[in-house]
Scaffold this motif. Structure first.
Motif, PDB file in Angstrom:
ATOM      1  N   TYR A  17       0.830  -1.206   0.000  1.00  0.00           N
ATOM      2  CA  TYR A  17       0.000   0.000   0.000  1.00  0.00           C
ATOM      3  C   TYR A  17       0.865   1.258   0.000  1.00  0.00           C
ATOM      4  O   TYR A  17       0.547   2.242  -0.684  1.00  0.00           O
ATOM      5  N   LEU A  18       1.946   1.250   0.765  1.00  0.00           N
ATOM      6  CA  LEU A  18       2.835   2.403   0.807  1.00  0.00           C
ATOM      7  C   LEU A  18       3.548   2.590  -0.531  1.00  0.00           C
ATOM      8  O   LEU A  18       3.670   3.724  -1.032  1.00  0.00           O
ATOM      9  N   ILE A  19       4.012   1.492  -1.120  1.00  0.00           N
ATOM     10  CA  ILE A  19       4.672   1.573  -2.427  1.00  0.00           C
ATOM     11  C   ILE A  19       3.705   2.104  -3.481  1.00  0.00           C
ATOM     12  O   ILE A  19       4.081   2.901  -4.352  1.00  0.00           O
ATOM     13  N   ASN A  20       2.451   1.694  -3.400  1.00  0.00           N
ATOM     14  CA  ASN A  20       1.462   2.175  -4.356  1.00  0.00           C
ATOM     15  C   ASN A  20       1.230   3.674  -4.217  1.00  0.00           C
ATOM     16  O   ASN A  20       1.156   4.403  -5.214  1.00  0.00           O
ATOM     17  N   ALA A  21       1.120   4.157  -2.965  1.00  0.00           N
ATOM     18  CA  ALA A  21       0.866   5.589  -2.755  1.00  0.00           C
ATOM     19  C   ALA A  21       2.003   6.441  -3.303  1.00  0.00           C
ATOM     20  O   ALA A  21       1.765   7.475  -3.937  1.00  0.00           O
ATOM     21  N   TRP A  44      -3.278  15.096  -5.914  1.00  0.00           N
ATOM     22  CA  TRP A  44      -1.937  15.286  -5.373  1.00  0.00           C
ATOM     23  C   TRP A  44      -1.998  15.339  -3.850  1.00  0.00           C
ATOM     24  O   TRP A  44      -1.212  14.675  -3.163  1.00  0.00           O
ATOM     25  N   PHE A  45      -2.921  16.135  -3.324  1.00  0.00           N
ATOM     26  CA  PHE A  45      -3.051  16.231  -1.872  1.00  0.00           C
ATOM     27  C   PHE A  45      -3.550  14.918  -1.277  1.00  0.00           C
ATOM     28  O   PHE A  45      -3.171  14.540  -0.159  1.00  0.00           O
ATOM     29  N   TRP A  46      -4.394  14.201  -2.013  1.00  0.00           N
ATOM     30  CA  TRP A  46      -4.879  12.911  -1.511  1.00  0.00           C
ATOM     31  C   TRP A  46      -3.740  11.899  -1.435  1.00  0.00           C
ATOM     32  O   TRP A  46      -3.659  11.124  -0.481  1.00  0.00           O
ATOM     33  N   LEU A  47      -2.848  11.887  -2.423  1.00  0.00           N
ATOM     34  CA  LEU A  47      -1.721  10.953  -2.390  1.00  0.00           C
ATOM     35  C   LEU A  47      -0.773  11.282  -1.240  1.00  0.00           C
ATOM     36  O   LEU A  47      -0.221  10.374  -0.609  1.00  0.00           O
ATOM     37  N   ILE A  48      -0.583  12.568  -0.960  1.00  0.00           N
ATOM     38  CA  ILE A  48       0.242  12.945   0.183  1.00  0.00           C
ATOM     39  C   ILE A  48      -0.400  12.452   1.474  1.00  0.00           C
ATOM     40  O   ILE A  48       0.271  11.861   2.347  1.00  0.00           O
ATOM     41  N   PHE A  49      -1.708  12.683   1.596  1.00  0.00           N
ATOM     42  CA  PHE A  49      -2.423  12.198   2.781  1.00  0.00           C
ATOM     43  C   PHE A  49      -2.374  10.681   2.868  1.00  0.00           C
ATOM     44  O   PHE A  49      -2.175  10.111   3.961  1.00  0.00           O
ATOM     45  N   LEU A  50      -2.546   9.988   1.733  1.00  0.00           N
ATOM     46  CA  LEU A  50      -2.533   8.524   1.723  1.00  0.00           C
ATOM     47  C   LEU A  50      -1.168   7.989   2.132  1.00  0.00           C
ATOM     48  O   LEU A  50      -1.081   6.992   2.872  1.00  0.00           O
ATOM     49  N   LEU A  93       1.054   9.508   4.098  1.00  0.00           N
ATOM     50  CA  LEU A  93       1.258   9.765   5.529  1.00  0.00           C
ATOM     51  C   LEU A  93       0.411   8.835   6.387  1.00  0.00           C
ATOM     52  O   LEU A  93       0.887   8.305   7.401  1.00  0.00           O
ATOM     53  N   ILE A  94      -0.845   8.612   6.018  1.00  0.00           N
ATOM     54  CA  ILE A  94      -1.716   7.763   6.832  1.00  0.00           C
ATOM     55  C   ILE A  94      -1.277   6.310   6.742  1.00  0.00           C
ATOM     56  O   ILE A  94      -1.420   5.540   7.713  1.00  0.00           O
ATOM     57  N   THR A  95      -0.704   5.889   5.617  1.00  0.00           N
ATOM     58  CA  THR A  95      -0.198   4.516   5.500  1.00  0.00           C
ATOM     59  C   THR A  95       1.045   4.328   6.358  1.00  0.00           C
ATOM     60  O   THR A  95       1.197   3.301   7.032  1.00  0.00           O
ATOM     61  N   ILE A  96       1.939   5.312   6.346  1.00  0.00           N
ATOM     62  CA  ILE A  96       3.122   5.240   7.213  1.00  0.00           C
ATOM     63  C   ILE A  96       2.698   5.216   8.680  1.00  0.00           C
ATOM     64  O   ILE A  96       3.248   4.444   9.488  1.00  0.00           O
TER      65      ILE A  96
END
Length: 429
Positions: free
Chosen positions: A209-213, A292-298, A300-303
């Motif tokens: 999931y992190l690699i995908n984000a 773009w902002f969603w991928l940044i949020f995704l 951070l939330i995955t980490i």
């Protein structure tokens, strides 16, 4: 195509999955829903509305105007900075011009992003569910359980506990006899989380999931040929400075140019350059700004989710989880004799896979059900250990009372919890 997208959208939006946590749902559920909305909006503009408008030469009629717009839509266009003069010596894609061939492929790029986002969930469904036992089936059964009748609830939880014990026993016997080096490597690499193939696969899925984000940035950069890493930063700079979102619109230009030629008999060819507007880029600009902002949020939330699980599955986190629920159910007071039994219960009986299973049960049903299931597993483990000790004492007494035993001078074979069946209960003296 639109009906298929709507069908996928309705299925993804359902909350029928019971095998993950809230951090995973941001990826495989909400991200796909967002991308599905993007696909529907952009496809409606491209296939139903008017994606491009061009100014044809003065001698062209209405039919020629439609031809020019269709030609420029299916071929690539290019944008030129407002301060750069448009000359006949300009070559498309050079001398300050910027190619924009990607806008026609944006729905398919979003579809590719959906597929890459779904891969970790698919991997967990195919591989993770068969590592030890089918977690969603067990949790769905617990979710359907009626909480009003205590007897029925305890009976159902006991059935689930027996199923877990048998599945764990099969998994352990398979690991001992299996020559699958990869499976053993995954299990042993999870030493910090209690070990277990299921735990290793679960953390690997979270890493996917992190690699995908992060990888989605590379995906958009590759297809759009733009510096998408700094796209959101330029948007923020434009908003705070009072300017337009992106200066000179080099990412999603609204004003573009298109070159085409009309061939006649012989070598008499007429070359034209027309100016066009792309209303669809007005949607693309805002869609990919939000994404773009969603991928940044995704990211951070995955980490953050991986960090939380690392803490929960650490040695201290596992012991804290077990002590909390056993003490709430008043099934352990941590006396000296129970301390060793508790350590064996947490490390050897449950291990990382068992505690991961109980945590997923608590997250997807309720902490009460997870605690009651843990209490039943603890009682059954105590009963089996007591039965083992009683049987060992009885055989030792038989040997001491009978000078000649069938063991001769050999010691009786050792007994542990694995020598008894899971349904065996301690006998009353």
């Amino acid at each position: 195509m639109l009906n298929d997208i709507i069908g996928v959208y309705s299925k993804v939006g359902q909350s029928g999955r019971q095998d993950d946590d809230v951090y995973d749902r941001f990826s495989h559920r909400w991200t796909i829903i967002i991308l599905a909305v993007f696909i529907i909006a952009i496809s409606a503009k491209q296939f139903v509305g008017t994606p491009i408008e061009c100014i044809p030469p003065a001698e062209f009629g209405e039919e020629h105007k439609a031809y020019v717009e269709n030609f420029c839509w299916i071929h690539y266009t290019y944008s030129v900075d407002d301060n750069t003069p448009l000359t006949r010596q300009m070559v498309r894609g050079a001398n300050g011009s910027h190619k924009t061939p990607y806008y026609i492929w944006i729905p398919y790029i979003c579809l590719a992003a959906c597929l890459t986002t779904w891969i970790p969930a698919w991997f967990w469904h195919i591989v993770g569910h068969h590592a030890t036992f089918d977690i969603p089936a067990v949790i769905n059964q617990l979710a359907k359980m009626k909480l009003t009748n205590p007897d029925d609830r305890i009976e159902n939880l006991t059935i689930i506990a027996k199923h877990y014990e048998k599945a764990a026993s099969y998994a352990k016997s398979t690991n001992r006899s299996s020559r699958n080096i990869f499976r053993k490597f995954i299990s042993y690499s999870m030493f910090f989380a209690g070990g277990g193939a299921l735990t290793g696969i679960y953390f690997f899925v979270k890493l996917l999931y992190l690699i995908n984000a992060v990888g989605q940035f590379f995906l958009i950069n590759y297809f759009f040929k733009i510096d998408y890493w700094y796209y959101g930063q330029r948007i923020l700079y434009g908003l705070f400075s009072g300017r337009d979102w992106v200066e000179n619109k080099q990412f999603f230009p609204r004003i573009v140019y298109c070159d085409f030629a009309i061939r006649y008999l012989g070598d008499n060819n007429l070359n034209y350059t027309v100016q066009c507007t792309l209303p669809v880029n007005l949607y693309n600009e805002r869609i990919f700004a939000f994404y773009w902002f969603w991928l940044i949020f995704l990211t951070l939330i995955t980490i953050y989710g991986i960090t939380v699980w690392l803490m929960q599955m650490s040695y201290r986190g596992r012991r804290s989880f077990l002590k909390k629920h056993l003490r709430i159910n008043k099934q352990i007071c941590m006396k000296l004799d129970e301390c060793n039994l508790f350590n064996a219960f947490g490390e050897r009986y449950l291990g990382g896979d068992g505690i991961l299973f109980l945590r997923l049960v608590a997250k997807n049903t309720s902490p009460v059900i997870g605690g009651e299931l843990l209490g039943i597993l603890w009682e059954r483990y105590q009963a089996r250990r007591n039965a083992t000790v009683a049987l060992g004492i009885k055989m030792g007494n038989m040997k001491s009372s009978n000078g000649d035993s069938s063991f001769g001078d050999e010691k009786p074979p050792p007994f542990d919890a694995s020598t008894l069946t899971y349904n065996q209960q301690p006998k009353k003296n």
